[in-house]
Enzyme design. Structure first.
Site, PDB file in Angstrom:
ATOM      1  N   CYS A 119       8.052  53.520 -70.482  1.00  0.00           N
ATOM      2  CA  CYS A 119       8.462  52.136 -70.713  1.00  0.00           C
ATOM      3  C   CYS A 119       8.867  51.939 -72.172  1.00  0.00           C
ATOM      4  O   CYS A 119       8.281  52.541 -73.078  1.00  0.00           O
ATOM      5  CB  CYS A 119       7.315  51.181 -70.375  1.00  0.00           C
ATOM      6  SG  CYS A 119       7.086  50.900 -68.616  1.00  0.00           S
ATOM      7  N   HIS A 120       9.857  51.071 -72.375  1.00  0.00           N
ATOM      8  CA  HIS A 120      10.308  50.759 -73.734  1.00  0.00           C
ATOM      9  C   HIS A 120       9.418  49.675 -74.349  1.00  0.00           C
ATOM     10  O   HIS A 120       8.995  48.749 -73.641  1.00  0.00           O
ATOM     11  CB  HIS A 120      11.756  50.253 -73.721  1.00  0.00           C
ATOM     12  CG  HIS A 120      12.746  51.261 -73.239  1.00  0.00           C
ATOM     13  ND1 HIS A 120      12.925  51.544 -71.902  1.00  0.00           N
ATOM     14  CD2 HIS A 120      13.614  52.059 -73.920  1.00  0.00           C
ATOM     15  CE1 HIS A 120      13.868  52.462 -71.778  1.00  0.00           C
ATOM     16  NE2 HIS A 120      14.303  52.793 -72.982  1.00  0.00           N
ATOM     17  N   MET A 156       7.577  45.941 -65.227  1.00  0.00           N
ATOM     18  CA  MET A 156       6.342  46.694 -65.454  1.00  0.00           C
ATOM     19  C   MET A 156       5.348  45.895 -66.289  1.00  0.00           C
ATOM     20  O   MET A 156       4.130  45.991 -66.094  1.00  0.00           O
ATOM     21  CB  MET A 156       6.640  48.027 -66.140  1.00  0.00           C
ATOM     22  CG  MET A 156       7.420  49.006 -65.274  1.00  0.00           C
ATOM     23  SD  MET A 156       6.681  49.255 -63.646  1.00  0.00           S
ATOM     24  CE  MET A 156       5.051  49.837 -64.075  1.00  0.00           C
ATOM     25  N   GLU A 157       5.861  45.090 -67.204  1.00  0.00           N
ATOM     26  CA  GLU A 157       4.981  44.247 -68.011  1.00  0.00           C
ATOM     27  C   GLU A 157       4.263  43.213 -67.136  1.00  0.00           C
ATOM     28  O   GLU A 157       3.060  42.968 -67.312  1.00  0.00           O
ATOM     29  CB  GLU A 157       5.799  43.552 -69.106  1.00  0.00           C
ATOM     30  CG  GLU A 157       6.158  44.429 -70.278  1.00  0.00           C
ATOM     31  CD  GLU A 157       7.224  45.475 -69.983  1.00  0.00           C
ATOM     32  OE1 GLU A 157       7.406  46.389 -70.810  1.00  0.00           O
ATOM     33  OE2 GLU A 157       7.887  45.374 -68.932  1.00  0.00           O
ATOM     34  N   ASP A 171     -14.568  43.098 -63.584  1.00  0.00           N
ATOM     35  CA  ASP A 171     -15.556  43.501 -64.590  1.00  0.00           C
ATOM     36  C   ASP A 171     -16.496  42.356 -64.947  1.00  0.00           C
ATOM     37  O   ASP A 171     -17.708  42.552 -65.074  1.00  0.00           O
ATOM     38  CB  ASP A 171     -14.833  43.985 -65.843  1.00  0.00           C
ATOM     39  CG  ASP A 171     -15.799  44.338 -66.963  1.00  0.00           C
ATOM     40  OD1 ASP A 171     -16.672  45.207 -66.732  1.00  0.00           O
ATOM     41  OD2 ASP A 171     -15.717  43.735 -68.045  1.00  0.00           O
TER      42      ASP A 171
END
Length: 202
Positions: A119-120, A156-157, A171
């Site tokens: 990824c950039h 993707m972000e 969590d």
């Protein structure tokens, strides 16, 4: 006497009857399974991160124009009703579950290039994390919206932001319930760029 004994005919041997052949078992009917529908392939369906030698490489986007791009992704955290109520009331042992998950999602979007190898790094202009309780699940619906004016998209972000936000909810609440599960992480929408717009089917 010996000669007479030779002429005595011995009774013929009774042949044993052949056992009837077992009837062949009926062939079990084949169950035809329907293949899940897949989203249509984009363009010429070539993997842009694989070069002619079959090696992974970062795509050169220097020739692309700067355009406004947007991506929206979603995911779900499924839990018991009792766990959902405790998180909504703010009574989880670690504190503000949803506030921590929002911050984690924002941080993850900005650091995607450090997690996904090809990824950039992008000058992201907006990251918004929406977390809403869904009593029908029961659980939380998490959505991430990411925007950038750049030469490549932010799908993707958005997906990374949703994934980390969901993991943070797990969590923060695992002391109450370890049987929670995360599902349905997917890209809902993207716009901008050469490949055009995309919207997921319901």
């Amino acid at each position: 006497m010996a000669k007479r004994e030779k002429n005595i005919k011995r009774p013929a041997k009774i042949k044993a009857k052949a056992k009837p052949k077992a009837k062949a078992k009926a062939k079990s009917k084949r169950v035809t399974r329907l293949k899940p529908k897949r989203a249509p392939l984009i363009g010429n369906a070539e993997l842009s991160h694989i070069d002619q030698r079959g090696q992974a490489h970062m795509v050169d986007v220097s020739a692309k124009n700067l355009t406004e791009r947007l991506a929206i992704a979603e995911g779900r955290v499924i839990m018991r009703k009792e766990t959902l109520d405790l998180v909504i009331e703010g009574n989880a042992m670690k504190g503000d579950v949803l506030g921590a998950a929002r911050l984690a999602g924002i941080m993850a979007a900005k650091r995607t290039h450090g997690l996904i190898p090809l990824c950039h790094p992008l000058p992201i202009t907006k990251v918004e994390i929406d977390i809403n309780p869904e009593h029908a699940l029961p659980g939380f619906l998490v959505q991430a919206t990411v925007k950038v004016t750049g030469q490549t998209g932010v799908e993707m972000e958005a997906l990374t932001a949703v994934s980390i936000a969901c993991l943070t909810i797990y969590d923060m609440a695992k002391a109450i319930e370890r049987g929670m599960h995360i599902e349905g992480i997917r890209l809902l929408q993207k716009s901008g760029g050469k490949s055009g717009d995309y919207r997921a089917e319901d």
